[in-house]
Scaffold this motif. Structure first.
Motif, PDB file in Angstrom:
ATOM      1  N   LYS A 179       4.831   4.729 -12.250  1.00 52.43           N
ATOM      2  CA  LYS A 179       5.373   5.444 -11.072  1.00 52.43           C
ATOM      3  C   LYS A 179       4.524   5.100  -9.993  1.00 52.43           C
ATOM      4  O   LYS A 179       3.326   4.817 -10.049  1.00 52.43           O
ATOM      5  N   ALA A 180       5.155   5.201  -8.746  1.00 55.97           N
ATOM      6  CA  ALA A 180       4.425   4.783  -7.534  1.00 55.97           C
ATOM      7  C   ALA A 180       4.699   5.835  -6.477  1.00 55.97           C
ATOM      8  O   ALA A 180       5.676   6.606  -6.350  1.00 55.97           O
ATOM      9  N   SER A 181       3.769   6.065  -5.510  1.00 60.68           N
ATOM     10  CA  SER A 181       3.934   6.738  -4.393  1.00 60.68           C
ATOM     11  C   SER A 181       3.092   5.823  -3.118  1.00 60.68           C
ATOM     12  O   SER A 181       3.164   4.676  -3.198  1.00 60.68           O
ATOM     13  N   SER A 182       2.981   6.409  -2.253  1.00 56.31           N
ATOM     14  CA  SER A 182       2.604   5.546  -1.077  1.00 56.31           C
ATOM     15  C   SER A 182       1.416   4.827  -1.033  1.00 56.31           C
ATOM     16  O   SER A 182       1.153   3.694  -0.529  1.00 56.31           O
ATOM     17  N   ASN A 183       0.482   5.479  -2.054  1.00 60.83           N
ATOM     18  CA  ASN A 183      -0.759   4.574  -2.041  1.00 60.83           C
ATOM     19  C   ASN A 183      -1.362   4.763  -3.434  1.00 60.83           C
ATOM     20  O   ASN A 183      -2.474   4.206  -3.751  1.00 60.83           O
ATOM     21  N   VAL A 184      -0.691   5.104  -4.360  1.00 60.47           N
ATOM     22  CA  VAL A 184      -1.064   5.177  -6.037  1.00 60.47           C
ATOM     23  C   VAL A 184       0.048   4.482  -6.842  1.00 60.47           C
ATOM     24  O   VAL A 184       1.287   4.767  -6.322  1.00 60.47           O
ATOM     25  N   VAL A 225      -4.375   3.259 -13.078  1.00 60.56           N
ATOM     26  CA  VAL A 225      -3.991   3.481 -11.772  1.00 60.56           C
ATOM     27  C   VAL A 225      -4.440   2.284 -11.008  1.00 60.56           C
ATOM     28  O   VAL A 225      -5.470   1.944 -11.258  1.00 60.56           O
ATOM     29  N   PHE A 226      -3.553   2.134 -10.006  1.00 66.59           N
ATOM     30  CA  PHE A 226      -4.093   0.892  -8.957  1.00 66.59           C
ATOM     31  C   PHE A 226      -3.979   1.845  -7.604  1.00 66.59           C
ATOM     32  O   PHE A 226      -3.132   2.286  -7.244  1.00 66.59           O
ATOM     33  N   TYR A 227      -5.207   2.045  -7.019  1.00 65.33           N
ATOM     34  CA  TYR A 227      -5.665   2.824  -5.766  1.00 65.33           C
ATOM     35  C   TYR A 227      -6.668   2.191  -5.152  1.00 65.33           C
ATOM     36  O   TYR A 227      -7.678   1.847  -5.485  1.00 65.33           O
ATOM     37  N   HIS A 228      -6.379   2.203  -3.686  1.00 68.73           N
ATOM     38  CA  HIS A 228      -7.248   1.470  -2.800  1.00 68.73           C
ATOM     39  C   HIS A 228      -7.793   0.048  -3.084  1.00 68.73           C
ATOM     40  O   HIS A 228      -8.914  -0.175  -3.228  1.00 68.73           O
ATOM     41  N   GLY A 229      -6.866  -0.672  -4.001  1.00 70.04           N
ATOM     42  CA  GLY A 229      -7.243  -2.029  -4.279  1.00 70.04           C
ATOM     43  C   GLY A 229      -7.884  -2.319  -5.549  1.00 70.04           C
ATOM     44  O   GLY A 229      -8.321  -3.315  -5.920  1.00 70.04           O
ATOM     45  N   GLU A 238       2.935  11.462 -13.345  1.00 65.65           N
ATOM     46  CA  GLU A 238       3.379  11.732 -12.060  1.00 65.65           C
ATOM     47  C   GLU A 238       2.401  10.930 -11.083  1.00 65.65           C
ATOM     48  O   GLU A 238       1.422  11.099 -11.325  1.00 65.65           O
ATOM     49  N   ALA A 239       3.060  10.517  -9.899  1.00 64.16           N
ATOM     50  CA  ALA A 239       2.135   9.863  -8.819  1.00 64.16           C
ATOM     51  C   ALA A 239       2.467  10.364  -7.511  1.00 64.16           C
ATOM     52  O   ALA A 239       3.731  10.570  -7.231  1.00 64.16           O
ATOM     53  N   GLY A 240       1.463  10.846  -6.875  1.00 65.86           N
ATOM     54  CA  GLY A 240       1.782  11.204  -5.517  1.00 65.86           C
ATOM     55  C   GLY A 240       0.609  10.601  -4.701  1.00 65.86           C
ATOM     56  O   GLY A 240      -0.071   9.772  -4.882  1.00 65.86           O
TER      57      GLY A 240
END
Length: 197
Positions: free
Chosen positions: A9-14, A26-30, A44-46
């Motif tokens: 599941k993806a959001s604008s930055n997660v 999770v993939f977050y901020h590279g 869920e991802a936000g």
């Protein structure tokens, strides 16, 4: 990855996903961070946020701004995430809000309904139509409107007392968008489009 993830599941930055070995990451901020060695029961991802029910002990966890923490020992009945905010009904049916890195109880029983989009948490309880936005709860109407649309920073709805008025709660303020009969309307992010006459 050599193979597609089992779930994601993806959001604008997660980006939250279960890999082929059932690790939840999770993939977050590279950067990729492992949150659990077992696949979650649900997740869920936000924006800046991921929430999940652990697949091993069924506890409820939040990943927020690069940090992971256990929120509840037991899984929630329901939960929904947005832009760094989350609403959920815990196992005792308390209605709780996660905002600004902290969780608090908003109601001691479950709401009639709730929804989350962007920064906006919309909910109804005892026939009152409420919004929680940027740390503040506002009661919009004493009757739940039959027709409403939720946006990233507000909600548009037809006033239930006066079936003509189109109202808009946006960025913490309430506006009357139209006193005329509205044939149709659409709230896209923070832009309200409506047709009259």
């Amino acid at each position: 990855m050599l193979e597609s993830p089992k779930a994601m599941k993806a959001s604008s930055n997660v980006l939250a996903y279960v890999n082929q070995s059932n690790y939840f990451k999770v993939f977050y901020h590279g950067e990729t961070q492992e949150l659990s060695a077992t696949a979650p029961e649900s997740f869920e991802a936000g924006r800046d946020l991921a929430a999940f029910v652990d697949g091993y002990d069924k506890s409820f966890h939040i990943f927020y701004n690069g940090q992971e923490a256990k929120v509840e020992t037991f899984p929630p009945v329901t939960y929904k995430v947005g832009f760094s905010v989350m609403a959920y009904t815990d196992y005792e049916e308390n209605f709780r809000i996660f905002n600004d890195g902290a969780t608090r109880r908003l109601l001691s029983s479950k709401p009639d309904f709730y929804d989350v989009k962007g920064n906006t948490i919309l909910f109804a309880f005892n026939n009152q139509f409420n919004v929680f936005y940027k740390g503040k709860q506002t009661t919009l109407e004493s009757v739940i409107p039959k027709d409403f649309q939720i946006g990233n920073d507000g909600v548009a709805y037809i006033d239930s007392n006066n079936h003509l008025k189109l109202k808009l709660f946006l960025n913490g303020q309430i506006y009357t968008a139209s006193f005329e009969t509205v044939n149709k309307y659409f709230l896209n992010n923070n832009v309200l489009i409506f047709q009259v006459g």
